[in-house]
Design a protein around this motif. Structure first.
Motif, PDB file in Angstrom:
ATOM      1  N   ARG A  28      19.728  25.441  -5.753  1.00  0.00           N
ATOM      2  CA  ARG A  28      19.306  24.551  -4.674  1.00  0.00           C
ATOM      3  C   ARG A  28      18.246  23.574  -5.165  1.00  0.00           C
ATOM      4  NH1 ARG A  28      18.722  28.800   0.248  1.00  0.00           N
ATOM      5  NH2 ARG A  28      20.946  29.151   0.567  1.00  0.00           N
ATOM      6  N   GLN A  29      17.332  24.107  -5.938  1.00  0.00           N
ATOM      7  CA  GLN A  29      16.256  23.249  -6.434  1.00  0.00           C
ATOM      8  C   GLN A  29      16.841  22.155  -7.345  1.00  0.00           C
ATOM      9  OE1 GLN A  29      13.263  25.369  -8.607  1.00  0.00           O
ATOM     10  NE2 GLN A  29      11.715  23.819  -8.195  1.00  0.00           N
ATOM     11  N   SER A  31      19.907  20.905  -7.185  1.00  0.00           N
ATOM     12  CA  SER A  31      20.654  19.945  -6.380  1.00  0.00           C
ATOM     13  C   SER A  31      19.686  19.005  -5.643  1.00  0.00           C
ATOM     14  CB  SER A  31      21.588  20.657  -5.404  1.00  0.00           C
ATOM     15  OG  SER A  31      20.834  21.347  -4.414  1.00  0.00           O
ATOM     16  N   TYR A  32      18.552  19.533  -5.206  1.00  0.00           N
ATOM     17  CA  TYR A  32      17.554  18.666  -4.566  1.00  0.00           C
ATOM     18  C   TYR A  32      16.990  17.665  -5.565  1.00  0.00           C
ATOM     19  CZ  TYR A  32      17.547  21.779  -0.512  1.00  0.00           C
ATOM     20  OH  TYR A  32      17.902  22.505   0.586  1.00  0.00           O
ATOM     21  N   GLN A  33      16.791  18.098  -6.777  1.00  0.00           N
ATOM     22  CA  GLN A  33      16.271  17.185  -7.800  1.00  0.00           C
ATOM     23  C   GLN A  33      17.291  16.086  -8.102  1.00  0.00           C
ATOM     24  OE1 GLN A  33      15.326  19.723 -11.085  1.00  0.00           O
ATOM     25  NE2 GLN A  33      13.285  20.247 -10.311  1.00  0.00           N
ATOM     26  N   MET A  35      19.603  14.994  -6.049  1.00  0.00           N
ATOM     27  CA  MET A  35      19.642  14.112  -4.875  1.00  0.00           C
ATOM     28  C   MET A  35      18.423  13.194  -4.852  1.00  0.00           C
ATOM     29  SD  MET A  35      21.179  16.661  -1.931  1.00  0.00           S
ATOM     30  CE  MET A  35      20.365  15.786  -0.663  1.00  0.00           C
ATOM     31  N   ALA A  36      17.258  13.708  -5.199  1.00  0.00           N
ATOM     32  CA  ALA A  36      16.046  12.888  -5.213  1.00  0.00           C
ATOM     33  C   ALA A  36      16.144  11.817  -6.294  1.00  0.00           C
ATOM     34  CB  ALA A  36      14.820  13.761  -5.448  1.00  0.00           C
TER      35      ALA A  36
END
Length: 139
Positions: A28-29, A31-33, A35-36
């Motif tokens: 998750r971390q 994928s968030y990175q 996306m960011a």
């Protein structure tokens, strides 16, 4: 039926391998990175496009204003030339008007019709008269 029977292992429950759950936090971390990073890249590209568009718009506006100024100057010159041309056309039509021939000849040649009398107007100021009549000693 004396066939040899394959030996069967004793039935034991098959032990399932215990699956240790991976921590999903890392996925998750990550994928968030991603996306960011993607959002940051999009914003940066949009900012660059906006800056280029603003620069182009500023150049177009300055060009438009200079063209409007030139157009105003040209329209002023056109009006002046139209007035000049109208005057020349009027003079041309007057010069070639058969009814105006006598008056034009008189104006340009300083000749007068024999039936006309010449009138000469003279202005005499009293001061001029007094100065011419006064004696040369006073001057």
């Amino acid at each position: 039926m004396n066939a040899i029977q394959p030996s069967r292992p004793p039935l034991q429950p098959i032990q399932k391998r215990r699956v240790i759950p991976r921590p999903k936090r890392h996925l998750r971390q990550r994928s968030y990175q991603v996306m960011a990073l993607e959002s940051t890249a999009k914003i940066a590209v949009n900012l660059v496009i906006t800056a280029v568009a603003a620069s182009a718009l500023a150049q177009l506006l300055s060009y438009h204003w200079s063209q409007q100024q030139k157009l105003g100057e040209i329209s002023t010159e056109v009006k002046l030339m139209e007035e000049h041309v109208n005057g020349l056309q009027a003079e041309f039509s007057r010069n070639f008007d058969p009814q105006q021939t006598k008056t034009i000849m008189q104006q340009q040649g300083y000749r007068f019709d024999p039936s006309q009398r010449r009138v000469v107007l003279m202005n005499h100021d009293r001061r001029e008269d007094e100065q011419t009549e006064s004696s040369p000693e006073e001057k």
